[in-house]
Structure formats: structure tokens, C-alpha cells
Design a protein around this motif. Structure first.
Motif, PDB file in Angstrom:
ATOM      1  N   PHE A 145       0.686  -1.414   0.126  1.00 54.51           N
ATOM      2  CA  PHE A 145      -0.125  -0.270  -0.170  1.00 54.51           C
ATOM      3  C   PHE A 145       0.776   1.321  -0.066  1.00 54.51           C
ATOM      4  CE2 PHE A 145       1.301  -0.741   4.395  1.00 54.51           C
ATOM      5  CZ  PHE A 145       1.016   0.683   5.267  1.00 54.51           C
ATOM      6  N   GLY A 146       0.369   2.034  -0.389  1.00 57.69           N
ATOM      7  CA  GLY A 146       0.856   3.549   0.267  1.00 57.69           C
ATOM      8  C   GLY A 146       2.220   3.502  -1.215  1.00 57.69           C
ATOM      9  N   ILE A 147       3.174   4.869  -0.349  1.00 54.43           N
ATOM     10  CA  ILE A 147       4.780   5.305  -1.476  1.00 54.43           C
ATOM     11  C   ILE A 147       4.924   3.674  -2.177  1.00 54.43           C
ATOM     12  CG2 ILE A 147       6.470   6.098  -0.987  1.00 54.43           C
ATOM     13  CD1 ILE A 147       5.720   7.796   1.089  1.00 54.43           C
ATOM     14  N   GLY A 148       5.337   2.466  -1.092  1.00 53.05           N
ATOM     15  CA  GLY A 148       5.890   1.666  -1.269  1.00 53.05           C
ATOM     16  C   GLY A 148       5.155   1.215  -2.871  1.00 53.05           C
ATOM     17  N   ALA A 149       3.807   0.703  -2.893  1.00 49.91           N
ATOM     18  CA  ALA A 149       3.187   0.203  -3.791  1.00 49.91           C
ATOM     19  C   ALA A 149       3.186   0.958  -5.108  1.00 49.91           C
ATOM     20  CB  ALA A 149       1.292   0.308  -3.499  1.00 49.91           C
ATOM     21  N   THR A 150       3.047   2.110  -5.036  1.00 49.79           N
ATOM     22  CA  THR A 150       3.925   2.994  -5.842  1.00 49.79           C
ATOM     23  C   THR A 150       4.884   2.873  -6.369  1.00 49.79           C
ATOM     24  OG1 THR A 150       2.139   4.812  -4.516  1.00 49.79           O
ATOM     25  CG2 THR A 150       3.727   5.877  -6.689  1.00 49.79           C
ATOM     26  N   MET A 151       6.067   2.635  -5.629  1.00 46.97           N
ATOM     27  CA  MET A 151       7.640   2.583  -6.215  1.00 46.97           C
ATOM     28  C   MET A 151       7.341   1.800  -6.826  1.00 46.97           C
ATOM     29  SD  MET A 151      10.085   4.153  -3.353  1.00 46.97           S
ATOM     30  CE  MET A 151       9.064   2.810  -1.229  1.00 46.97           C
ATOM     31  N   ALA A 152       6.438  -0.140  -6.231  1.00 49.39           N
ATOM     32  CA  ALA A 152       6.460  -0.965  -6.697  1.00 49.39           C
ATOM     33  C   ALA A 152       6.009  -0.709  -8.296  1.00 49.39           C
ATOM     34  CB  ALA A 152       5.556  -1.944  -6.201  1.00 49.39           C
ATOM     35  N   ARG A 153       4.027   0.400  -8.663  1.00 50.00           N
ATOM     36  CA  ARG A 153       4.714   0.348 -10.024  1.00 50.00           C
ATOM     37  C   ARG A 153       5.554   0.953 -10.958  1.00 50.00           C
ATOM     38  NH1 ARG A 153       0.085   2.240  -6.810  1.00 50.00           N
ATOM     39  NH2 ARG A 153      -1.515   0.267  -6.734  1.00 50.00           N
ATOM     40  N   GLU A 154       6.177   1.954 -10.675  1.00 48.15           N
ATOM     41  CA  GLU A 154       7.070   2.863 -11.043  1.00 48.15           C
ATOM     42  C   GLU A 154       7.989   1.332 -11.683  1.00 48.15           C
ATOM     43  OE1 GLU A 154       9.052   5.898 -13.426  1.00 48.15           O
ATOM     44  OE2 GLU A 154       6.434   5.460 -12.344  1.00 48.15           O
ATOM     45  N   LEU A 155       8.870   0.796 -10.465  1.00 45.68           N
ATOM     46  CA  LEU A 155      10.085   0.536 -10.644  1.00 45.68           C
ATOM     47  C   LEU A 155       9.364  -0.997 -12.333  1.00 45.68           C
ATOM     48  CD1 LEU A 155      11.071  -0.310  -7.497  1.00 45.68           C
ATOM     49  CD2 LEU A 155      12.440   0.473  -8.985  1.00 45.68           C
ATOM     50  N   GLY A 163       8.585  14.387   1.909  1.00 46.62           N
ATOM     51  CA  GLY A 163       7.561  14.985   3.162  1.00 46.62           C
ATOM     52  C   GLY A 163       6.263  14.345   3.453  1.00 46.62           C
ATOM     53  N   PRO A 164       4.742  15.232   4.222  1.00 42.80           N
ATOM     54  CA  PRO A 164       3.759  13.800   4.101  1.00 42.80           C
ATOM     55  C   PRO A 164       3.454  13.691   2.983  1.00 42.80           C
ATOM     56  CG  PRO A 164       3.513  15.804   5.508  1.00 42.80           C
ATOM     57  CD  PRO A 164       5.298  16.650   4.513  1.00 42.80           C
ATOM     58  N   VAL A 165       2.790  12.406   2.901  1.00 45.68           N
ATOM     59  CA  VAL A 165       2.114  12.067   1.593  1.00 45.68           C
ATOM     60  C   VAL A 165       0.378  11.401   1.735  1.00 45.68           C
ATOM     61  CG1 VAL A 165       1.743   9.980  -0.496  1.00 45.68           C
ATOM     62  CG2 VAL A 165       3.940  11.132   0.623  1.00 45.68           C
ATOM     63  N   ALA A 166      -0.316  11.836   0.949  1.00 42.28           N
ATOM     64  CA  ALA A 166      -2.066  11.752   1.555  1.00 42.28           C
ATOM     65  C   ALA A 166      -2.276  10.441   1.164  1.00 42.28           C
ATOM     66  CB  ALA A 166      -2.938  12.498   1.135  1.00 42.28           C
ATOM     67  N   VAL A 167      -1.569   9.091   2.004  1.00 42.24           N
ATOM     68  CA  VAL A 167      -2.367   7.784   1.374  1.00 42.24           C
ATOM     69  C   VAL A 167      -2.639   7.764   2.709  1.00 42.24           C
ATOM     70  CG1 VAL A 167      -0.032   7.057   0.385  1.00 42.24           C
ATOM     71  CG2 VAL A 167      -0.289   7.318   3.196  1.00 42.24           C
ATOM     72  N   GLY A 168      -4.060   6.100   2.563  1.00 42.29           N
ATOM     73  CA  GLY A 168      -4.945   5.744   3.625  1.00 42.29           C
ATOM     74  C   GLY A 168      -4.615   5.753   4.693  1.00 42.29           C
TER      75      GLY A 168
END
Length: 236
Positions: free
Chosen positions: A25-35, A188-193
Motif C-alpha cells: 500500500f501507499g508509497i511502497g505500492a507506488t514505487m513497486a508500480r514505477e519499478l 514529506g507528508p503523503v496523503a495515503v490511506g
């Protein structure tokens, strides 16, 4: 919905295996998608069975054609990081990119400690023997909170400050033995769930900090950065 990759996207990571801790979820999921979008095989991590569904959703959302997997590993245990590293190596025979993204929630009052953040140290230690010697990368996800903390972030800010120091130490020592680079990203702050579920008073204090900063879209968000390019010969 995650935007479709343009046909001109450079597959700069084709053949690389990227392990992203805390990527369900969150930042980690976004990084996974980009990679994945850039051509990498991605190892998606989730902590326990109840979170498997979220990891499967992330796996299904990957746009890259390279094979990727999900692995259960609880970083609050001593064995979880070892199991994750071993599973990644068993599937892809190497680890080219390690993203240390796990940690406690930013809203972490002093009287409610959490051991999850030690996962950065334990996962890195577990992955070292599997790192590719063809220019592997270790990326530690830190936080701006370690240098500009607000109320109820004692543990979070302190732990992220510790990871900054990990990065400085590892950047001096690990490249000579493991042919890797070690860098950190302080977001900085990231508006994830998870963030949006924190107490309103805490969110308001974050908003106050955010409102003081100059507004900057997209790449201009990197504002006030000091980025030494010295091959690690000077650790600033």
C-alpha cells in the motif's frame, strides 16, 4: 486509476530484480508500480495474511511485462526479513535494487512503541549476500520529520533519523565489498490511506507545516535540496 505507461517509456530496468519492503500500500505500492513500469521484476512485500489481498491488488496493477511476485514477511520479527530476502533470491537469483520502505506510523506517541522499524537494518543485512555485483542499489526511505518534527512523532522521527545515519555509514563501507550504492530519500507528508486515518489534531499540525512551504508541483517539489555528487568520498 494508475495511468497507463506511454509507449516511449524507457525500460531502463529490464532484467533487474527490485525488492520493495512494505509495498502492499501507499508509497511502497507506488514505487513497486514505477519499478515495474520501467521493466523490473518486483518483489512485493506484505506483513501478514490479513494484508495479502492488498498485495495481490498491487501485483495486478503492475503495468510492466516482467514477472513479479508477492511475499509475506513480518518485519517486526527477526525471521521475516531473512525469509523475504531468501524468497527474492530463490525466484530471481539476485537482488539488484533494495528499497527499505518499512517503518512505524508517523503518528507514534512516546508511550506506544513499535519494533517494526528495525526491519531496515535486518532486511539490508539479509539481502547483502544476494546483491548483484553489477551495480546494485540500496535506497532507504527516510522522512523530513527527522529534521522538522512535530508533536507525537518522537519515535517515528527518531527512527528515521537513525536510518539517515545507517545510510551514511553504509555508503562508506558497503560499496567496496558489495559493489552497491546506498542513498536515502526523505519524503514529506503523503496523503495515503494510513495517513488519512490519523487523529484530526495531528493532521491539522501537518497541514500547518505544509501551508508554510512554497508550493511546488511535480519535480519542483525538490526544493531546498543539497545534493552532493562526490561518490561518497564526503558524507554530508
Amino acid at each position: 486509476m494508475w495511468p497507463k505507461a506511454a509507449s516511449t517509456t524507457s525500460k531502463t530496468l529490464t532484467g533487474k530484480a527490485a525488492l520493495v519492503g512494505g509495498s502492499s500500500f501507499g508509497i511502497g505500492a507506488t514505487m513497486a508500480r514505477e519499478l515495474s513500469r520501467r521493466g523490473a521484476h518486483v518483489i512485493i512485500n506484505y506483513p501478514f495474511p490479513a494484508k495479502k489481498g492488498r498485495a495481490e491488488e498491487v501485483l495486478c496493477s503492475l503495468l510492466g511485462v516482467a514477472r513479479s511476485i508477492i511475499v509475506e514477511a513480518d518485519f517486526s520479527t527477526l525471521t521475516g526479513p531473512q525469509l523475504l530476502a531468501a524468497a527474492a533470491a530463490a525466484e530471481f537469483r539476485k537482488i539488484d535494487i533494495l528499497v527499505n520502505n518499512t517503518g512505524i506510523g508517523a503518528f507514534s506517541p512516546l508511550d506506544t512503541p513499535d519494533d517494526a522499524d528495525r526491519g531496515t537494518l535486518l532486511l539490508t543485512r539479509a539481502c547483502l549476500k544476494y546483491l548483484s555485483q553489477e551495480g546494485s542499489r540500496i535506497i532507504n526511505i527516510c522522512s523530513s520529520t527527522s529534521r522538522d518534527p512535530i508533536s507525537h512523532t518522537t519515535i517515528y522521527a527518531g527512527s528515521k533519523g537513525m536510518i539517515e545515519r545507517f545510510t551514511r555509514c553504509w555508503a562508506r563501507k558497503l560499496p567496496h565489498k558489495y559493489w552497491c550504492t546506498v542513498n536515502s530519500i526523505a519524503s514529506g507528508p503523503v496523503a495515503v490511506g494510513q495517513m488519512l486515518s490519523w487523529p484530526q489534531e495531528f493532521l491539522e499540525s501537518l497541514r500547518a507545516n505544509f501551508d508554510r512551504a512554497p508550493f511546488a508541483p511535480k519535480s519542483s517539489w525538490r526544493n531546498g535540496v543539497y545534493l552532493p555528487v562526490t561518490d561518497g568520498s564526503t558524507i554530508c
